[in-house]
Motif scaffolding. Structure first.
Motif, PDB file in Angstrom:
ATOM      1  N   VAL A   1      37.496  45.070  34.856  1.00  0.00           N
ATOM      2  CA  VAL A   1      38.007  45.157  36.275  1.00  0.00           C
ATOM      3  C   VAL A   1      38.894  43.892  36.471  1.00  0.00           C
ATOM      4  N   GLY A   2      38.443  42.806  35.924  1.00  0.00           N
ATOM      5  CA  GLY A   2      39.408  41.443  36.058  1.00  0.00           C
ATOM      6  C   GLY A   2      40.722  41.919  35.499  1.00  0.00           C
ATOM      7  N   LEU A   3      40.791  42.504  34.325  1.00  0.00           N
ATOM      8  CA  LEU A   3      42.074  42.654  33.708  1.00  0.00           C
ATOM      9  C   LEU A   3      42.932  43.843  34.567  1.00  0.00           C
ATOM     10  N   LEU A   4      42.129  44.746  35.119  1.00  0.00           N
ATOM     11  CA  LEU A   4      42.784  45.773  35.911  1.00  0.00           C
ATOM     12  C   LEU A   4      43.501  45.199  37.125  1.00  0.00           C
ATOM     13  N   CYS A   5      42.828  44.291  37.724  1.00  0.00           N
ATOM     14  CA  CYS A   5      43.246  43.557  39.009  1.00  0.00           C
ATOM     15  C   CYS A   5      44.651  42.737  38.273  1.00  0.00           C
ATOM     16  N   ALA A   6      44.263  42.319  37.296  1.00  0.00           N
ATOM     17  CA  ALA A   6      45.579  41.178  36.950  1.00  0.00           C
ATOM     18  C   ALA A   6      46.637  41.951  36.806  1.00  0.00           C
ATOM     19  N   TRP A   7      46.573  43.274  35.888  1.00  0.00           N
ATOM     20  CA  TRP A   7      47.823  43.876  35.659  1.00  0.00           C
ATOM     21  C   TRP A   7      48.339  44.518  37.003  1.00  0.00           C
ATOM     22  N   GLY A   8      47.386  45.255  37.794  1.00  0.00           N
ATOM     23  CA  GLY A   8      47.560  45.970  39.071  1.00  0.00           C
ATOM     24  C   GLY A   8      48.206  44.743  39.898  1.00  0.00           C
ATOM     25  N   TYR A   9      47.960  43.606  39.919  1.00  0.00           N
ATOM     26  CA  TYR A   9      48.588  42.464  40.976  1.00  0.00           C
ATOM     27  C   TYR A   9      49.871  42.440  40.917  1.00  0.00           C
ATOM     28  N   SER A  10      50.433  42.224  39.340  1.00  0.00           N
ATOM     29  CA  SER A  10      51.715  42.180  39.033  1.00  0.00           C
ATOM     30  C   SER A  10      52.858  43.224  38.731  1.00  0.00           C
ATOM     31  N   ALA A  11      52.056  44.226  38.130  1.00  0.00           N
ATOM     32  CA  ALA A  11      52.789  45.061  37.234  1.00  0.00           C
ATOM     33  C   ALA A  11      53.129  46.335  38.229  1.00  0.00           C
ATOM     34  N   PRO A  12      54.217  46.958  38.110  1.00  0.00           N
ATOM     35  CA  PRO A  12      54.546  48.295  38.827  1.00  0.00           C
ATOM     36  C   PRO A  12      53.799  49.413  38.067  1.00  0.00           C
ATOM     37  N   PRO A  13      53.341  50.543  38.662  1.00  0.00           N
ATOM     38  CA  PRO A  13      53.859  50.820  40.085  1.00  0.00           C
ATOM     39  C   PRO A  13      53.084  50.115  41.302  1.00  0.00           C
ATOM     40  N   PHE A  14      51.924  49.519  40.734  1.00  0.00           N
ATOM     41  CA  PHE A  14      50.915  48.915  42.014  1.00  0.00           C
ATOM     42  C   PHE A  14      51.619  47.797  42.907  1.00  0.00           C
ATOM     43  N   ARG A  15      51.776  46.837  42.131  1.00  0.00           N
ATOM     44  CA  ARG A  15      52.248  45.451  42.575  1.00  0.00           C
ATOM     45  C   ARG A  15      51.601  45.105  43.587  1.00  0.00           C
ATOM     46  N   PHE A  16      50.342  44.903  43.734  1.00  0.00           N
ATOM     47  CA  PHE A  16      49.506  44.539  44.630  1.00  0.00           C
ATOM     48  C   PHE A  16      49.933  43.188  45.584  1.00  0.00           C
ATOM     49  N   LYS A  17      50.514  42.366  44.819  1.00  0.00           N
ATOM     50  CA  LYS A  17      50.987  41.198  45.484  1.00  0.00           C
ATOM     51  C   LYS A  17      51.916  41.484  46.687  1.00  0.00           C
ATOM     52  N   MET A  18      52.622  42.559  46.576  1.00  0.00           N
ATOM     53  CA  MET A  18      53.680  42.956  47.636  1.00  0.00           C
ATOM     54  C   MET A  18      53.057  43.143  48.997  1.00  0.00           C
ATOM     55  N   SER A  19      51.730  43.384  49.107  1.00  0.00           N
ATOM     56  CA  SER A  19      51.219  43.486  50.297  1.00  0.00           C
ATOM     57  C   SER A  19      50.286  42.227  50.463  1.00  0.00           C
ATOM     58  N   GLY A  20      50.305  41.896  51.941  1.00  0.00           N
ATOM     59  CA  GLY A  20      49.548  40.739  52.376  1.00  0.00           C
ATOM     60  C   GLY A  20      48.032  40.922  52.588  1.00  0.00           C
ATOM     61  N   TRP A  21      47.864  42.381  52.526  1.00  0.00           N
ATOM     62  CA  TRP A  21      46.223  42.770  52.757  1.00  0.00           C
ATOM     63  C   TRP A  21      45.480  42.871  51.339  1.00  0.00           C
ATOM     64  N   VAL A  22      46.389  43.798  50.494  1.00  0.00           N
ATOM     65  CA  VAL A  22      45.560  44.211  49.247  1.00  0.00           C
ATOM     66  C   VAL A  22      45.917  42.976  48.256  1.00  0.00           C
ATOM     67  N   GLY A  23      46.901  42.208  48.305  1.00  0.00           N
ATOM     68  CA  GLY A  23      47.129  41.164  47.008  1.00  0.00           C
ATOM     69  C   GLY A  23      45.988  40.022  47.111  1.00  0.00           C
ATOM     70  N   PRO A  24      45.787  39.393  48.470  1.00  0.00           N
ATOM     71  CA  PRO A  24      44.811  38.467  48.442  1.00  0.00           C
ATOM     72  C   PRO A  24      43.442  38.610  48.294  1.00  0.00           C
ATOM     73  N   ALA A  25      43.048  40.141  48.824  1.00  0.00           N
ATOM     74  CA  ALA A  25      41.847  40.733  48.439  1.00  0.00           C
ATOM     75  C   ALA A  25      41.645  40.834  46.689  1.00  0.00           C
ATOM     76  N   VAL A  26      42.615  41.128  46.297  1.00  0.00           N
ATOM     77  CA  VAL A  26      42.636  41.259  44.710  1.00  0.00           C
ATOM     78  C   VAL A  26      42.346  40.043  44.060  1.00  0.00           C
ATOM     79  N   VAL A  27      42.905  39.083  44.497  1.00  0.00           N
ATOM     80  CA  VAL A  27      42.866  37.875  43.777  1.00  0.00           C
ATOM     81  C   VAL A  27      41.421  37.156  44.108  1.00  0.00           C
TER      82      VAL A  27
END
Length: 300
Positions: free
Chosen positions: A127-153
């Motif tokens: 789960v941690g690695l999925l979060c790490a890749w999803g946070y930065s890598a396309p197509p997800f790029r969770f970091k682009m959202s102020g709601w999802v990105g901080p929640a993932v971190v």
């Protein structure tokens, strides 16, 4: 005809010091602290589990957290070429696709270590690695959202690391009370991550990153961050009292009261005082995590 021009130059293997810089050791402390809280919340002794403890520290800090930093730097290399050209990848010290290779190698080694530490640790590692890749890598790029990105971190740095520490020491799934407190502190960490976005408002605006300071404005984002940090702690205090862990509950209560004092100053000028609050209010928050963990583990 000059045939030498057609022969690609071999990409050198990066130096160890440059790989270490890519992994950003300064970022390892928060998940390692949360891991320590997990160890304490398990209530288990260290006899016979020292290797599990050391393996868990390595997993939470250098392995999973370090890998997440490599992933982030690889997918942000074009932005870093403008904002931080001295970083290992844009500076050319980690050339070619070695930044990606480091992230992939780190992911593989993390999975191997997680599997060696137990089933639930392995699940948390995935789960941690999925979060790490999803946070930065396309197509997800969770970091682009102020709601999802901080929640993932928040989930990765606080929740999964705490869960790993508790699971490593207990040898299985942590107690339900521990899981509830993990979830609450993970939710509160969303506010901490929002405060970290204050320093990059101009850059986030230019790059289209919809952080909460960008979308809500700095003042409103600061108020929301304070509320998000405080409410879960209030619930934790109530639960600790209900579970008969009065000393632990009082400790968290005192630390939350300190945060309220610090928040008043923060809200007068969030841009100016956000770094100060990270050194004061956030420190009180994470010491509250430890106080809760000590109560859950029966240490106090």
């Amino acid at each position: 005809m000059d045939r030498s021009a057609k022969i690609p130059r071999p990409v050198p293997i990066p130096a160890a010091r440059d790989v270490l810089e890519l992994l950003k050791p300064v970022t390892w402390f928060p998940p390692m602290w949360a891991f320590f809280c997990g160890v304490m919340s398990s209530g288990a002794g260290l006899d016979g589990r020292w290797w599990f403890l050391l393996g868990g520290v390595l997993l939470a800090g250098p392995m999973v957290c370090g890998t997440s930093q490599a992933v982030n730097d690889w997918y942000d290399r074009h932005v870093d070429a403008i904002n931080q050209p001295e970083r290992p990848i844009p500076s050319g010290r980690i050339a070619g696709r070695w930044g990606l290779y480091v992230a992939l190698i780190g992911s593989a080694l993390s999975l191997l270590l997680g599997a060696a530490l137990g089933f639930w640790v392995f699940i948390a590692t995935i789960v941690g690695l999925l979060c790490a890749w999803g946070y930065s890598a396309p197509p997800f790029r969770f970091k682009m959202s102020g709601w999802v990105g901080p929640a993932v971190v928040g989930l990765s740095y606080e929740g999964l690391s705490w869960f790993t520490g508790a699971s490593v020491m207990s040898g299985g799934l942590p107690d339900t009370r521990v899981l509830i407190v993990i979830l609450l502190y993970s939710l509160g960490a969303h506010g901490i991550m929002t405060l970290n976005d204050f320093k990059a408002v101009e850059g986030d605006t230019a790059m289209g990153v919809r952080s909460l300071p960008v979308t809500l404005g700095v003042a409103n984002a600061a108020r929301l961050a304070c509320a998000v940090m405080a409410v879960p702690q209030i619930v934790v205090i109530a639960l600790l009292f209900n579970w008969g862990l009065g000393i632990s509950a009082l400790a968290v209560c005192v630390l939350l009261a300190m945060q309220f004092v610090f928040m008043r100053r923060l809200l007068t000028d969030p841009n100016k005082y956000a770094p100060w609050y990270n050194a004061t209010g956030v420190s009180s928050y994470v010491f509250g995590m430890l106080a809760a963990a000590l109560g859950l583990g029966g240490w106090i």
